[in-house]
Each structure stands twice: as C-alpha cells, then as structure tokens.
Motif scaffolding. Structure first.
Motif, short mmCIF file in Angstrom:
data_model
loop_
_atom_site.label_atom_id
_atom_site.label_comp_id
_atom_site.label_asym_id
_atom_site.label_seq_id
_atom_site.Cartn_x
_atom_site.Cartn_y
_atom_site.Cartn_z
N ALA A 145 34.71 50.98 39.70
CA ALA A 145 35.70 51.08 38.99
C ALA A 145 35.55 50.88 37.30
CB ALA A 145 36.88 50.40 39.18
N VAL A 146 33.97 49.80 36.96
CA VAL A 146 33.75 49.48 36.02
C VAL A 146 32.92 50.53 35.66
CG1 VAL A 146 32.65 48.35 34.54
CG2 VAL A 146 33.94 47.14 35.40
N HIS A 147 31.91 51.08 36.28
CA HIS A 147 30.87 52.46 36.05
C HIS A 147 32.18 53.43 35.99
CE1 HIS A 147 28.05 55.16 36.37
NE2 HIS A 147 28.72 55.87 36.93
N SER A 197 41.65 36.17 47.24
CA SER A 197 39.80 36.46 46.98
C SER A 197 40.28 37.54 45.60
CB SER A 197 39.12 36.36 48.11
OG SER A 197 37.93 37.20 47.45
N ALA A 198 40.17 38.70 46.58
CA ALA A 198 40.34 40.21 46.71
C ALA A 198 41.17 40.51 45.11
CB ALA A 198 41.35 41.16 47.44
N GLU A 199 42.69 40.05 44.84
CA GLU A 199 43.66 40.15 43.62
C GLU A 199 42.64 39.04 42.84
OE1 GLU A 199 47.18 38.27 45.27
OE2 GLU A 199 47.45 40.52 46.01
N GLU A 200 42.19 37.86 42.81
CA GLU A 200 41.55 37.20 41.65
C GLU A 200 40.17 37.85 41.70
OE1 GLU A 200 41.00 33.37 43.64
OE2 GLU A 200 42.88 32.64 43.19
N THR A 201 39.67 38.58 42.36
CA THR A 201 38.30 39.57 42.16
C THR A 201 38.66 40.77 40.64
OG1 THR A 201 37.26 38.77 44.27
CG2 THR A 201 35.78 41.23 42.67
N VAL A 202 39.67 41.39 41.39
CA VAL A 202 40.37 42.21 40.73
C VAL A 202 41.08 42.07 39.35
CG1 VAL A 202 42.21 44.37 40.52
CG2 VAL A 202 41.19 44.38 42.63
N THR A 203 41.90 40.85 38.86
CA THR A 203 42.65 40.59 37.47
C THR A 203 41.19 40.04 37.25
OG1 THR A 203 44.08 39.45 39.06
CG2 THR A 203 43.62 38.84 36.95
N THR A 204 40.03 39.53 37.44
CA THR A 204 39.09 38.72 36.66
C THR A 204 37.84 40.04 35.81
OG1 THR A 204 38.73 36.95 37.46
CG2 THR A 204 36.82 37.38 35.98
N ASN A 205 37.30 41.16 37.35
CA ASN A 205 36.48 41.99 37.02
C ASN A 205 36.87 43.57 36.55
OD1 ASN A 205 34.78 39.75 38.64
ND2 ASN A 205 34.58 41.22 39.80
N LEU A 206 38.23 43.43 36.85
CA LEU A 206 38.48 44.84 36.01
C LEU A 206 39.71 44.58 34.87
CD1 LEU A 206 38.04 48.32 36.21
CD2 LEU A 206 39.94 48.17 38.62
N LEU A 207 40.72 44.10 35.57
CA LEU A 207 41.53 43.71 34.07
C LEU A 207 40.66 43.09 33.22
CD1 LEU A 207 44.77 43.34 36.63
CD2 LEU A 207 44.66 44.84 35.76
N GLY A 208 40.08 41.93 33.21
CA GLY A 208 39.13 41.33 32.14
C GLY A 208 38.90 42.14 31.33
N PRO A 209 38.05 43.92 31.78
CA PRO A 209 37.51 44.16 30.92
C PRO A 209 38.52 45.30 29.90
CG PRO A 209 35.92 43.57 33.30
CD PRO A 209 37.41 42.85 33.70
N ILE A 210 39.29 45.46 31.02
CA ILE A 210 40.47 46.63 30.34
C ILE A 210 40.99 46.11 29.15
CG2 ILE A 210 42.14 47.31 31.28
CD1 ILE A 210 41.44 48.12 33.80
N ARG A 211 41.40 44.44 29.76
CA ARG A 211 42.13 43.65 28.28
C ARG A 211 41.71 43.23 27.23
NH1 ARG A 211 45.12 40.46 33.50
NH2 ARG A 211 47.16 41.37 33.76
#
Length: 254
Positions: free
Chosen positions: A158-160, A103-117
C-alpha cells in the motif's frame, strides 16, 4: 533529492535503518531531526551525537503527530525532507482464529496510517518550500510476499502505491516523492534478523542508499542491488520462483 544541505525529519529513527540513515545524512551536511516515543532514548542519542536534534512523537497517535509536526516546523522552518520511517513487522498465523487480528490492526496503524498522517501533517509546509522531498519507506516485500508476515507485506504494498499516486498529484508542486525499498537488513525488526546471513548488513545498506541519492538525485525509487530480486520478479517473469525462494518452497508450494 540532494544529498546535502537539507533539513530532514525522520520519525522512527531511534534504532535500525532510521538511526543509521539519520547519522549518515548528518555526516553529509544535513540538519537532521529524529523522532521517537521515548524521551530518555532521544536524549541519550542526541547526547552521543552532537548536532542531532530530536522530537518526541508516537506515529500511532494522531494528536502526537500533530504536536510533533507543529514543533518541528516551528523549530526548523527550513524543513524540506520528511522520511516516514517508523514501522513494525509481526509474524502472524492467520490459520488460528482471532490470533492475528490485533497484530494486523497494529501493523496497519503503524505502517500505513502512520505515513498517511505524517504526510498530511507536513505536506502544506513542504509545498511552501522551493524544493522538498517526501521519502516513504516500503520494502522488497511490497513486491513479493513473505508468508509469515501478511499484514506487513500488505501495508508495504500500500505504501508503494500511495507513493506512486502522491507523486502524480504533487507533480509540479516542487515536492518530490521518493520511495525507499529496503531488502532484509540486519536490524531488530524481527527476532533473529540482526544475525541473519540472508539479511544485508546495516552499514552496507545505508552506504549504498547514500550513494544512490548522491548519484541519482532525481530517482523516484531507491533500490539497493539486494532488493532487485524481489522488486522485479514479476517484470522478469520469474515471480513464482522469487516467492518460492523467499519462502523456501519447492515448485509445488511445499
């Protein structure tokens, strides 16, 4: 960001805040493109709302982001606003060995790597526009933690800071970075949240957001009144009280 006359892409806009904001921005005279993973749902939404455009995108997939970016820019070369809306929120128990990692890895992928990408895929185009906006989406939980959603809290914090940093780097380029900071809103982000008395009604939230954009076009953070309790706890000096209230704790943390 001006409230009207933009071409806006909102991946993660097939439900909840994303869809509600997309429809309100369309009403304000913007060309709006929504993005999501399910083509049937995208077709249904665009059929129900004439003038709304749609592009298939999975923000957890690098290739999908790149394909969608190329399509959006080709079909809407005047694109000047990107809203990195897509996100997930999961309850995690970190006291259970291994039970939280996926769950933690999926959350990081969606919520942080997603916006970065997403930003990486669009920033060159946005810099070519006379004026453009990147709107990131953090949360009140970027500033005060909800105990049961540690990875969500961390990604939004992190998004902030990503938003703060990009604003410094892009200063003078014509690309503004605006951070939307929702409180708890009545959506399906968590089970039961749609009916929560604590959460803000979705329509009220979006109306207040639109009014803030209208009246404060140069704002760097979009904060409805309901999020200020979480956002400014540390500045007010009552952070411990905010955390206890958020998590229904007594002063001893119970």
């Amino acid at each position: 960001m001006d409230i009207t006359g933009n071409t806006v892409f909102i991946p993660g806009a097939t439900s909840g805040i994303g869809l509600a904001l997309a429809l309100r921005l369309q009403q304000e005279g913007n060309t709006v493109v929504i993005g999501g993973r399910r083509t049937a749902l995208l077709d249904q939404i665009t059929a129900e709302h004439p003038g709304l455009h749609a592009v298939e995108i999975d923000t957890t997939d690098v290739a999908s982001i790149q394909r969608a970016a190329a399509q959006v820019i080709a079909e809407h070369p005047d694109l000047d606003v990107l809203v990195t809306m897509a996100g997930i929120m999961r309850v995690e128990d970190w006291t259970t060995p291994g039970g939280f990692l996926t769950s933690a890895e999926e959350t990081v992928t969606t919520n942080l790597l997603g916006p970065i990408r997403l930003i990486a895929a669009f920033v060159e185009h946005l810099r070519s526009r006379p004026a453009a906006t990147i709107m990131t989406v953090s949360s009140g939980l970027a500033f005060a933690p909800l105990a049961v959603t540690p990875s969500y809290n961390a990604t939004k914090a992190a998004v902030h800071m990503l938003s703060e940093s990009l604003r410094l780097q892009l200063a003078g380029t014509g690309v503004a970075v605006v951070e939307l900071e929702p409180p708890s809103v009545r959506t399906a982000l968590l089970p039961g949240q749609e009916d929560s008395e604590f959460a803000m009604p979705l329509a009220d939230f979006v109306e207040e957001v639109v009014e803030l954009i209208r009246t404060q076009p140069d704002a760097t953070e979009i904060q409805v009144e309901n999020v200020e309790f979480l956002r400014y706890g540390e500045a007010r000096g009552d952070y411990d009280h905010v955390v206890a209230t958020l998590n229904h704790l007594d002063p001893h943390g119970h």
